[in-house]
Design an enzyme around this catalytic site. Structure first.
Site, PDB file in Angstrom:
ATOM      1  CG  ASP A  31      -2.056   0.999   1.093  1.00 33.64           C
ATOM      2  OD1 ASP A  31      -3.212   0.562   0.943  1.00 33.64           O
ATOM      3  OD2 ASP A  31      -1.782   2.226   1.126  1.00 33.64           O
ATOM      4  CB  ILE A  32       0.859   4.206  -2.238  1.00 39.99           C
ATOM      5  CG1 ILE A  32       1.977   5.033  -2.820  1.00 39.99           C
ATOM      6  CG2 ILE A  32      -0.385   5.019  -1.980  1.00 39.99           C
ATOM      7  CD1 ILE A  32       1.716   5.501  -4.245  1.00 39.99           C
ATOM      8  CG  ASN A  64     -12.256  -0.549   3.703  1.00 38.78           C
ATOM      9  OD1 ASN A  64     -12.638  -0.972   4.785  1.00 38.78           O
ATOM     10  ND2 ASN A  64     -11.085   0.054   3.543  1.00 38.78           N
ATOM     11  N   GLY A  87     -16.239   2.684   3.314  1.00 38.49           N
ATOM     12  CA  GLY A  87     -14.957   3.384   3.274  1.00 38.49           C
ATOM     13  C   GLY A  87     -14.081   3.007   2.097  1.00 38.49           C
ATOM     14  CD  GLN A  88     -14.575  -0.671  -2.870  1.00 34.63           C
ATOM     15  OE1 GLN A  88     -15.758  -0.924  -2.630  1.00 34.63           O
ATOM     16  NE2 GLN A  88     -13.882  -1.304  -3.791  1.00 34.63           N
ATOM     17  CG  HIS A 133      -8.515  -3.075  -2.386  1.00 31.87           C
ATOM     18  ND1 HIS A 133      -9.430  -2.345  -3.117  1.00 31.87           N
ATOM     19  CD2 HIS A 133      -8.319  -2.386  -1.233  1.00 31.87           C
ATOM     20  CE1 HIS A 133      -9.765  -1.265  -2.449  1.00 31.87           C
ATOM     21  NE2 HIS A 133      -9.111  -1.259  -1.292  1.00 31.87           N
ATOM     22  CG  HIS A 141      -6.739  -2.752   3.104  1.00 28.77           C
ATOM     23  ND1 HIS A 141      -5.981  -1.621   2.900  1.00 28.77           N
ATOM     24  CD2 HIS A 141      -7.942  -2.500   2.548  1.00 28.77           C
ATOM     25  CE1 HIS A 141      -6.706  -0.715   2.246  1.00 28.77           C
ATOM     26  NE2 HIS A 141      -7.902  -1.220   2.032  1.00 28.77           N
TER      27      HIS A 141
HETATM   28  P1  AMP Z   1      -9.735   1.434   0.203  1.00 25.14           P
HETATM   29  O1  AMP Z   1     -10.011   2.658   1.045  1.00 25.14           O
HETATM   30  O2  AMP Z   1     -10.074   0.154   0.902  1.00 25.14           O
HETATM   31  O3  AMP Z   1     -10.341   1.550  -1.173  1.00 25.14           O
HETATM   32  O4  AMP Z   1      -8.172   1.371   0.073  1.00 25.14           O
HETATM   33  C1  AMP Z   1      -7.457   1.852  -1.033  1.00 25.14           C
HETATM   34  C2  AMP Z   1      -6.004   1.766  -0.666  1.00 25.14           C
HETATM   35  O5  AMP Z   1      -5.249   1.875  -1.851  1.00 25.14           O
HETATM   36  C3  AMP Z   1      -5.518   2.862   0.281  1.00 25.14           C
HETATM   37  O6  AMP Z   1      -4.982   2.258   1.470  1.00 25.14           O
HETATM   38  C4  AMP Z   1      -4.449   3.598  -0.535  1.00 25.14           C
HETATM   39  O7  AMP Z   1      -3.359   4.016   0.245  1.00 25.14           O
HETATM   40  C5  AMP Z   1      -4.050   2.551  -1.552  1.00 25.14           C
HETATM   41  N1  AMP Z   1      -3.523   3.059  -2.805  1.00 25.14           N
HETATM   42  C6  AMP Z   1      -4.044   4.045  -3.581  1.00 25.14           C
HETATM   43  N2  AMP Z   1      -3.294   4.222  -4.689  1.00 25.14           N
HETATM   44  C7  AMP Z   1      -2.284   3.317  -4.609  1.00 25.14           C
HETATM   45  C8  AMP Z   1      -1.176   2.999  -5.452  1.00 25.14           C
HETATM   46  N3  AMP Z   1      -0.945   3.645  -6.601  1.00 25.14           N
HETATM   47  N4  AMP Z   1      -0.328   2.020  -5.040  1.00 25.14           N
HETATM   48  C9  AMP Z   1      -0.534   1.371  -3.885  1.00 25.14           C
HETATM   49  N5  AMP Z   1      -1.568   1.606  -3.054  1.00 25.14           N
HETATM   50  C10 AMP Z   1      -2.430   2.577  -3.405  1.00 25.14           C
END
Ligand code: AMP
Ligand code: ZN
Length: 114
Positions: free
Chosen positions: A32-33, A88, A94-95, A101, A103
């Site tokens: 995760d970024i 999520n 909270g998605q 995906h 986490h």
């Molecule tokens: P969600 O809120 O469950 O949709 O989580 C989306 C997740 O994607 C968040 O934790 C972000 O930090 C992560 N994210 C968004 N863009 C990227 C990216 N380019 N590379 C890796 N993780 C990302």
């Protein structure tokens, strides 16, 4: 969301870079970024699915594979004392990225609880 423009589809196709944890023909795991824990990576199906809200029986195999991969990858990433899975779903869930995906969160506490 079309697969063409979807961020995680683009990561799955290698069009957007990611720090890969695992990859095969149907799933990808990457860091995760914005990590919310000492270990924080995501597992996605390469094939686009919005969320569990729009998943169906045809996704059972890939969902099972993603969950079954989690302990192995978590341990490889240093979670030797447990880890947590979060999915999520939809706005009230909270998605933020509309490509299903999981986490995987771990590492020494304290880090934020639900
Ligand atoms: P969600 O809120 O469950 O949709 O989580 C989306 C997740 O994607 C968040 O934790 C972000 O930090 C992560 N994210 C968004 N863009 C990227 C990216 N380019 N590379 C890796 N993780 C990302
Ligand atoms: Zn997608």
């Amino acid at each position: 969301m079309s697969a063409e423009n979807c961020l995680f589809c683009r990561i799955g196709r290698g069009e957007v870079p990611s720090k890969k944890v695992f990859e095969d023909d149907s799933v990808l795991a990457f860091h995760d970024i914005h990590p919310a824990a000492p270990v924080h990576f995501l597992i996605i199906p390469k094939s686009h699915v919005d969320s569990l809200l729009t998943s169906g029986p045809e996704h059972e195999a890939v969902l099972g594979k993603m969950v079954a991969l989690a302990p192995r990858l978590a341990k490889e990433q240093g979670c030797d004392n447990g880890f947590r899975l979060v999915i999520n779903n939809g706005p009230d869930g909270g998605q933020e990225v509309d490509h299903l995906h999981i986490h995987i969160l771990g590492g020494p506490r304290p880090w934020k609880r639900l």
